[in-house]
Enzyme design. Structure first.
Site, PDB file in Angstrom:
ATOM      1  N   ASP A  34     -80.975  60.631 -17.612  1.00 43.75           N
ATOM      2  CA  ASP A  34     -82.033  60.144 -18.504  1.00 43.75           C
ATOM      3  C   ASP A  34     -82.294  58.697 -18.111  1.00 43.75           C
ATOM      4  OD1 ASP A  34     -83.666  59.360 -20.569  1.00 43.75           O
ATOM      5  OD2 ASP A  34     -82.088  59.416 -22.104  1.00 43.75           O
ATOM      6  N   SER A  35     -82.947  58.547 -16.964  1.00 45.66           N
ATOM      7  CA  SER A  35     -83.086  57.218 -16.367  1.00 45.66           C
ATOM      8  C   SER A  35     -84.467  56.643 -16.611  1.00 45.66           C
ATOM      9  CB  SER A  35     -82.869  57.324 -14.858  1.00 45.66           C
ATOM     10  OG  SER A  35     -83.986  57.951 -14.257  1.00 45.66           O
ATOM     11  N   THR A  36     -84.630  55.385 -16.254  1.00 43.68           N
ATOM     12  CA  THR A  36     -85.948  54.758 -16.180  1.00 43.68           C
ATOM     13  C   THR A  36     -86.655  55.252 -14.917  1.00 43.68           C
ATOM     14  OG1 THR A  36     -84.832  52.901 -15.122  1.00 43.68           O
ATOM     15  CG2 THR A  36     -85.265  52.702 -17.476  1.00 43.68           C
ATOM     16  N   ASP A  37     -87.870  54.759 -14.681  1.00 48.14           N
ATOM     17  CA  ASP A  37     -88.611  55.121 -13.483  1.00 48.14           C
ATOM     18  C   ASP A  37     -87.794  54.757 -12.236  1.00 48.14           C
ATOM     19  OD1 ASP A  37     -90.755  55.878 -15.108  1.00 48.14           O
ATOM     20  OD2 ASP A  37     -91.677  53.896 -15.018  1.00 48.14           O
ATOM     21  N   GLN A  49     -82.553  43.579 -16.939  1.00 48.45           N
ATOM     22  CA  GLN A  49     -83.958  43.816 -17.243  1.00 48.45           C
ATOM     23  C   GLN A  49     -84.393  43.027 -18.474  1.00 48.45           C
ATOM     24  OE1 GLN A  49     -83.750  48.075 -17.774  1.00 48.45           O
ATOM     25  NE2 GLN A  49     -82.020  47.847 -19.153  1.00 48.45           N
ATOM     26  N   ASP A  95     -72.351  50.804 -13.702  1.00 47.83           N
ATOM     27  CA  ASP A  95     -73.304  51.382 -12.762  1.00 47.83           C
ATOM     28  C   ASP A  95     -72.974  52.861 -12.529  1.00 47.83           C
ATOM     29  OD1 ASP A  95     -75.411  51.091 -10.633  1.00 47.83           O
ATOM     30  OD2 ASP A  95     -73.719  51.750  -9.411  1.00 47.83           O
ATOM     31  N   ASP A 124     -80.610  54.434 -25.157  1.00 45.78           N
ATOM     32  CA  ASP A 124     -81.160  54.464 -26.524  1.00 45.78           C
ATOM     33  C   ASP A 124     -80.431  55.475 -27.406  1.00 45.78           C
ATOM     34  OD1 ASP A 124     -82.479  57.121 -26.160  1.00 45.78           O
ATOM     35  OD2 ASP A 124     -83.750  56.014 -24.767  1.00 45.78           O
TER      36      ASP A 124
END
Lengths: 282, 282
Positions: free
Chosen positions: B160-163, B35, B141, B90
């Protein structure tokens, strides 16, 4: 990326944030004696009302704000009969208040009649109770109106105002709260919108202080989401002498149709996070 | 008005909204194998991390998200010892998890090591527990990792993932939840971030459905504000076989320093508004 002219943007410069809605068209704009009023049609949030550049409400999410500005305070008062709404020209809070069948008298004091006339045109569902015979519209300055209102003549006052700027600034003062206290009878309750807990904590603190200076013995803040307002997180603050009472059975049994509010939400909305517990009086 | 180049804007085109933060400087930008990562210094929200154009966190408000993604599920489990965090690069959730002294093993499985390295540099307070000897970082992964993890080897999994786009899409599937269920022991709990209740209701509904298809007998959503995420209002959804238990005394007595979370907030966060009660299974 930058947004093209098909977006309405409200910039909160002091807070370093901006919120934008994608618009299909500007449906109306006018300058009244009090403010600039603009109505937009958005792609995903229905119609949008903007006063002096600040988002007031959208079709899509106003139910949360209007339900939380009305039902918690009305179900806290033991037997409300006489209610005044200060501001509230879009009539969304008025519609929720009118759902309470026990009320006998509802007065709405909005300074700018054009807000209400445009709400009737562009937000007709919010205005569907406007012809209720218990409702009395006063298009006048609420601070003056409250100063002249008879003592002990109201049970609940709901201050559904714009931000504390310009003509709304006087609604966030000890003097105004003192008038409200005089006009409320001994069981009376005041509820005021008090902005974002993240962005406007000093205002929230001063509102508690001013309400207590005005003689209210208890004050208490409730919170709820408002996605179109800065930070998406908003508060209202209740003042009175008995604000922990809750007519839960009435709330559960009332035939009031709501999309956000329920009796468990009422209780939960008064639960505050640690940083607010530390910042606000008990 | 339009915003000049001193603003970072995240546009949610499908939802017809955009959110902007006023920036002082772009501190860093790089393209990793996974990303684009950008770090900005903002005027009012401290540092800001952006992944592929989507806001991940700001210094100012991340405490709410990180506390609510961790303490409610950890105080629901009767005796958590082994916790895995999926994503969370983070390290903000990790810091909160590490506050629980009863834990023996904390594994964080983040696909992109650069997120963690940049958090160490630009969000040092979130990383202050990274050297805790109970923590084991796996930069790999998570879907593959979970498929290979031993049966009954974890007590709590926090996603606690991204969209649910790109590499995170597979985290919102029955297959992944089935692997989680196998890896959790019989008292195990899964908690997953599940987006905005106003904007992403179909995702919220499908997450409940997929969690139950995977064999979890109960699922339950909690809500909290996240001012920098679309709509400012966010959810997480818990799955397990006993998710109504709450170690309230432990929550009250724990020497865990929080700014948002407290035991009353835990209870209140599970109270849902009417439209969600209607949309989600009991």
């Amino acid at each position: 990326m930058s947004l093209d002219r098909n977006w309405f943007t409200e910039t909160s410069s002091q807070n370093g944030i901006a919120f934008s809605l994608h618009i299909i068209a500007k449906l109306h704009e006018e300058q009244t004696s009090f403010q600039n009023i603009a109505i937009y049609q958005t792609t995903e949030f229905g119609n949008l009302m903007v006063l002096d550049g600040y988002v007031m409400l959208s079709d899509r999410d106003n139910f949360i704000y209007h339900e939380m500005m009305t039902h918690p305070v009305l179900f806290t008062h033991p037997k409300p009969k006489r209610v005044a709404i200060i501001g509230g020209g879009d009539c969304g809070a008025l519609r929720e208040v009118a759902k309470h069948s026990g009320l006998e008298q509802i007065i709405q004091i909005e300074i700018d009649e054009r807000v209400t006339r445009l709400a009737e045109q562009y937000f007709p569902t919010l205005c569907e109770s406007n012809h209720d015979s218990r409702i009395n519209f006063k298009f006048t300055d609420a601070i003056q109106w409250m100063a002249n209102a008879p003592t002990d003549s109201l049970d609940v006052i709901i201050v559904d105002s714009t931000d504390p700027l310009g003509h709304a600034e006087g609604l966030f003062t000890t003097d105004f709260f003192r008038d409200c206290r005089r006009v409320l009878d001994s069981k009376g309750l005041l509820l005021q919108q008090t902005e974002s807990p993240l962005l406007h904590l000093p205002l929230l603190q001063s509102t508690h202080k001013f309400m207590r200076e005005a003689g209210f013995t208890s004050t208490r803040t409730l919170q709820f989401p408002v996605p179109v307002y800065p930070s998406g997180w908003w508060t209202a603050t209740m003042a009175g002498d008995n604000i922990t009472h809750f007519r839960k059975d009435d709330a559960d049994n009332a035939t009031i149709n709501t999309s956000y509010y329920n009796s468990a939400i009422q209780v939960a909305s008064f639960v505050l996070p640690n940083f607010l517990l530390e910042a606000l009086p008990e």
